[in-house]
Scaffold this motif. Structure first.
Motif, PDB file in Angstrom:
ATOM      1  N   PRO A  24       0.828  -1.208   0.000  1.00  0.00           N
ATOM      2  CA  PRO A  24       0.000   0.000   0.000  1.00  0.00           C
ATOM      3  C   PRO A  24       0.866   1.263   0.000  1.00  0.00           C
ATOM      4  O   PRO A  24       2.055   1.207   0.331  1.00  0.00           O
ATOM      5  N   VAL A  25       0.262   2.387  -0.356  1.00  0.00           N
ATOM      6  CA  VAL A  25       1.022   3.641  -0.435  1.00  0.00           C
ATOM      7  C   VAL A  25       1.541   4.092   0.926  1.00  0.00           C
ATOM      8  O   VAL A  25       2.525   4.818   0.998  1.00  0.00           O
ATOM      9  N   ASP A  26       0.907   3.662   2.012  1.00  0.00           N
ATOM     10  CA  ASP A  26       1.352   4.070   3.346  1.00  0.00           C
ATOM     11  C   ASP A  26       2.320   3.073   3.981  1.00  0.00           C
ATOM     12  O   ASP A  26       2.601   3.141   5.171  1.00  0.00           O
ATOM     13  N   SER A  27       2.873   2.160   3.175  1.00  0.00           N
ATOM     14  CA  SER A  27       3.839   1.205   3.727  1.00  0.00           C
ATOM     15  C   SER A  27       5.126   1.932   4.090  1.00  0.00           C
ATOM     16  O   SER A  27       5.516   2.900   3.442  1.00  0.00           O
ATOM     17  N   ILE A  28       5.758   1.454   5.161  1.00  0.00           N
ATOM     18  CA  ILE A  28       6.996   2.077   5.631  1.00  0.00           C
ATOM     19  C   ILE A  28       7.771   1.043   6.439  1.00  0.00           C
ATOM     20  O   ILE A  28       7.179   0.229   7.155  1.00  0.00           O
ATOM     21  N   SER A  29       9.075   1.071   6.300  1.00  0.00           N
ATOM     22  CA  SER A  29       9.884   0.162   7.115  1.00  0.00           C
ATOM     23  C   SER A  29      10.002   0.759   8.514  1.00  0.00           C
ATOM     24  O   SER A  29      10.010   1.986   8.674  1.00  0.00           O
ATOM     25  N   PRO A  30      10.088  -0.080   9.533  1.00  0.00           N
ATOM     26  CA  PRO A  30      10.249   0.441  10.889  1.00  0.00           C
ATOM     27  C   PRO A  30      11.453   1.362  11.032  1.00  0.00           C
ATOM     28  O   PRO A  30      11.361   2.419  11.657  1.00  0.00           O
ATOM     29  N   VAL A  31      12.594   1.000  10.423  1.00  0.00           N
ATOM     30  CA  VAL A  31      13.782   1.834  10.570  1.00  0.00           C
ATOM     31  C   VAL A  31      13.561   3.216   9.952  1.00  0.00           C
ATOM     32  O   VAL A  31      13.970   4.227  10.527  1.00  0.00           O
ATOM     33  N   THR A  32      12.872   3.301   8.826  1.00  0.00           N
ATOM     34  CA  THR A  32      12.564   4.597   8.208  1.00  0.00           C
ATOM     35  C   THR A  32      11.610   5.394   9.093  1.00  0.00           C
ATOM     36  O   THR A  32      11.797   6.600   9.285  1.00  0.00           O
ATOM     37  N   PHE A  33      10.619   4.724   9.647  1.00  0.00           N
ATOM     38  CA  PHE A  33       9.675   5.392  10.544  1.00  0.00           C
ATOM     39  C   PHE A  33      10.400   5.957  11.762  1.00  0.00           C
ATOM     40  O   PHE A  33      10.213   7.110  12.139  1.00  0.00           O
ATOM     41  N   PHE A 108       4.136  -3.466   7.410  1.00  0.00           N
ATOM     42  CA  PHE A 108       4.170  -2.300   8.293  1.00  0.00           C
ATOM     43  C   PHE A 108       3.618  -1.103   7.535  1.00  0.00           C
ATOM     44  O   PHE A 108       3.980  -0.864   6.380  1.00  0.00           O
ATOM     45  N   ARG A 109       2.724  -0.357   8.203  1.00  0.00           N
ATOM     46  CA  ARG A 109       2.103   0.812   7.601  1.00  0.00           C
ATOM     47  C   ARG A 109       2.139   1.982   8.579  1.00  0.00           C
ATOM     48  O   ARG A 109       2.133   1.784   9.788  1.00  0.00           O
ATOM     49  N   LYS A 110       2.183   3.176   8.012  1.00  0.00           N
ATOM     50  CA  LYS A 110       2.119   4.393   8.826  1.00  0.00           C
ATOM     51  C   LYS A 110       0.661   4.857   8.797  1.00  0.00           C
ATOM     52  O   LYS A 110       0.183   5.397   7.811  1.00  0.00           O
ATOM     53  N   ILE A 111      -0.029   4.624   9.908  1.00  0.00           N
ATOM     54  CA  ILE A 111      -1.445   4.968  10.034  1.00  0.00           C
ATOM     55  C   ILE A 111      -1.579   5.978  11.168  1.00  0.00           C
ATOM     56  O   ILE A 111      -1.176   5.698  12.297  1.00  0.00           O
ATOM     57  N   ASN A 112      -2.170   7.135  10.876  1.00  0.00           N
ATOM     58  CA  ASN A 112      -2.332   8.203  11.877  1.00  0.00           C
ATOM     59  C   ASN A 112      -1.016   8.507  12.586  1.00  0.00           C
ATOM     60  O   ASN A 112      -0.971   8.633  13.813  1.00  0.00           O
ATOM     61  N   ASP A 113       0.045   8.594  11.806  1.00  0.00           N
ATOM     62  CA  ASP A 113       1.389   8.908  12.293  1.00  0.00           C
ATOM     63  C   ASP A 113       1.899   7.896  13.326  1.00  0.00           C
ATOM     64  O   ASP A 113       2.673   8.225  14.212  1.00  0.00           O
ATOM     65  N   LYS A 114       1.438   6.657  13.187  1.00  0.00           N
ATOM     66  CA  LYS A 114       1.855   5.573  14.072  1.00  0.00           C
ATOM     67  C   LYS A 114       2.288   4.389  13.210  1.00  0.00           C
ATOM     68  O   LYS A 114       1.667   4.102  12.182  1.00  0.00           O
ATOM     69  N   LEU A 115       3.362   3.702  13.602  1.00  0.00           N
ATOM     70  CA  LEU A 115       3.807   2.488  12.920  1.00  0.00           C
ATOM     71  C   LEU A 115       2.910   1.334  13.363  1.00  0.00           C
ATOM     72  O   LEU A 115       2.826   1.017  14.550  1.00  0.00           O
ATOM     73  N   THR A 116       2.219   0.719  12.397  1.00  0.00           N
ATOM     74  CA  THR A 116       1.263  -0.334  12.718  1.00  0.00           C
ATOM     75  C   THR A 116       1.562  -1.578  11.882  1.00  0.00           C
ATOM     76  O   THR A 116       1.620  -1.491  10.653  1.00  0.00           O
ATOM     77  N   PRO A 117       1.738  -2.742  12.528  1.00  0.00           N
ATOM     78  CA  PRO A 117       1.963  -3.991  11.787  1.00  0.00           C
ATOM     79  C   PRO A 117       0.638  -4.671  11.443  1.00  0.00           C
ATOM     80  O   PRO A 117      -0.318  -4.652  12.238  1.00  0.00           O
ATOM     81  N   TYR A 118       0.592  -5.256  10.263  1.00  0.00           N
ATOM     82  CA  TYR A 118      -0.601  -5.970   9.808  1.00  0.00           C
ATOM     83  C   TYR A 118      -0.195  -7.330   9.254  1.00  0.00           C
ATOM     84  O   TYR A 118       0.939  -7.538   8.842  1.00  0.00           O
ATOM     85  N   LEU A 119      -1.182  -8.221   9.195  1.00  0.00           N
ATOM     86  CA  LEU A 119      -1.037  -9.527   8.564  1.00  0.00           C
ATOM     87  C   LEU A 119      -2.082  -9.604   7.463  1.00  0.00           C
ATOM     88  O   LEU A 119      -3.222  -9.149   7.652  1.00  0.00           O
ATOM     89  N   MET A 120      -1.710 -10.173   6.302  1.00  0.00           N
ATOM     90  CA  MET A 120      -2.682 -10.366   5.227  1.00  0.00           C
ATOM     91  C   MET A 120      -2.434 -11.724   4.577  1.00  0.00           C
ATOM     92  O   MET A 120      -1.302 -12.046   4.214  1.00  0.00           O
ATOM     93  N   ASP A 121      -3.499 -12.497   4.435  1.00  0.00           N
ATOM     94  CA  ASP A 121      -3.458 -13.759   3.701  1.00  0.00           C
ATOM     95  C   ASP A 121      -3.463 -13.427   2.214  1.00  0.00           C
ATOM     96  O   ASP A 121      -4.231 -12.588   1.763  1.00  0.00           O
ATOM     97  N   LEU A 122      -2.603 -14.080   1.439  1.00  0.00           N
ATOM     98  CA  LEU A 122      -2.468 -13.792   0.010  1.00  0.00           C
ATOM     99  C   LEU A 122      -3.214 -14.808  -0.848  1.00  0.00           C
ATOM    100  O   LEU A 122      -2.657 -15.375  -1.787  1.00  0.00           O
ATOM    101  N   ASP A 123      -4.496 -15.018  -0.539  1.00  0.00           N
ATOM    102  CA  ASP A 123      -5.310 -15.997  -1.270  1.00  0.00           C
ATOM    103  C   ASP A 123      -4.659 -17.376  -1.224  1.00  0.00           C
ATOM    104  O   ASP A 123      -4.596 -18.093  -2.223  1.00  0.00           O
ATOM    105  N   SER A 124      -4.156 -17.743  -0.059  1.00  0.00           N
ATOM    106  CA  SER A 124      -3.480 -19.031   0.081  1.00  0.00           C
ATOM    107  C   SER A 124      -4.468 -20.182  -0.118  1.00  0.00           C
ATOM    108  O   SER A 124      -5.670 -20.021   0.077  1.00  0.00           O
ATOM    109  N   VAL A 125      -3.943 -21.321  -0.511  1.00  0.00           N
ATOM    110  CA  VAL A 125      -4.773 -22.512  -0.680  1.00  0.00           C
ATOM    111  C   VAL A 125      -5.347 -22.930   0.671  1.00  0.00           C
ATOM    112  O   VAL A 125      -6.508 -23.297   0.786  1.00  0.00           O
TER     113      VAL A 125
END
Length: 169
Positions: A24-33, A108-125
C-alpha cells in the motif's frame, strides 16, 4: 565500440519468482519510521517473528522485522526438500505442507502517524489463522505483541507457528 552480444541477464530476470502482492502507499519500514520521528536506536522496540514447532519452545528461525516494510511468509518448494526462502522472495520459510508458496505477508504501515503492523493472507490454498481464528483473504488484520500466526486446512492444523513480538532491545 558497443557490444551487442546477448548477456543472459534478461533470462535471469525472467526466472526470478514473483508474487501478485503490491504494497500500500502508506507502507513504511520500521527503521525509516523511527528515523523520521528521531527515535534514538536505544529507544526503538525490537520487532521480530519467531518460528516454532507447535508445542515446542525450541526456536527454528527468528527474523528481525526492522529493516523492510513487508515480509513474505511461504512454504517449502514442490520437492519438499528445500526452503523457498533461499530464492530471495520469501522472507520467512515455513517447513509445512499447510503453508502455501506465497501464503501471507506481515506489512508495516504508517497509520495516523503511528507504525502499525498488519497480517494479510495472500489468497493461500490453506487458511491463515491469527490466534487460532481464520483471517479473511486479501484484508489487513492488525497484529499485536505475541500474536500467533499459523496455517491450517479443513479440520487439520499446522505443525508450525510464527509468533510476532514487539519488545525492548
Amino acid at each position: 565500440m558497443p557490444i551487442f552480444e546477448k548477456s543472459g541477464l534478461l533470462e535471469e530476470v525472467k526466472k526470478r519468482p514473483t508474487t501478485e502482492f503490491e504494497q500500500p502507499v502508506d507502507s513504511i519500514s520500521p527503521v525509516t519510521f523511527f528515523k523520521s520521528h528521531s527515535i534514538d536506536p536505544s529507544q526503538r522496540p525490537l520487532l521480530k517473528a519467531t518460528l516454532y514447532r507447535k508445542g515446542s519452545s525450541t526456536i527454528i528461525n527468528q527474523l528481525d522485522l526492522g529493516s523492510k516494510s513487508c515480509y513474505l511468509i511461504g512454504g517449502l518448494s514442490e520437492d519438499k526438500k528445500s526452503f523457498l526462502g533461499n530464492n530471495s522472495i520469501i522472507d520467512i520459510s515455513v517447513p509445512d505442507g499447510y503453508c502455501s508458496k506465497h501464503h501471507c505477508v506481515i506489512q508495516f504501515r504508517k497509520i495516523n502517524d503511528k507504525l502499525t503492523p498488519y497480517l494479510m493472507d495472500l489468497d493461500s490454498v490453506n487458511v491463515t489463522t491469527l490466534n487460532s481464528s481464520p483471517i479473511p483473504t486479501r484484508r489487513y488484520v492488525e497484529l499485536s505483541n505475541n500474536d500467533v500466526i499459523s496455517f491450517s486446512s479443513k479440520g487439520t492444523n499446522s505443525e508450525f507457528e510464527i509468533i510476532y513480538q514487539e519488545g525492548n532491545q
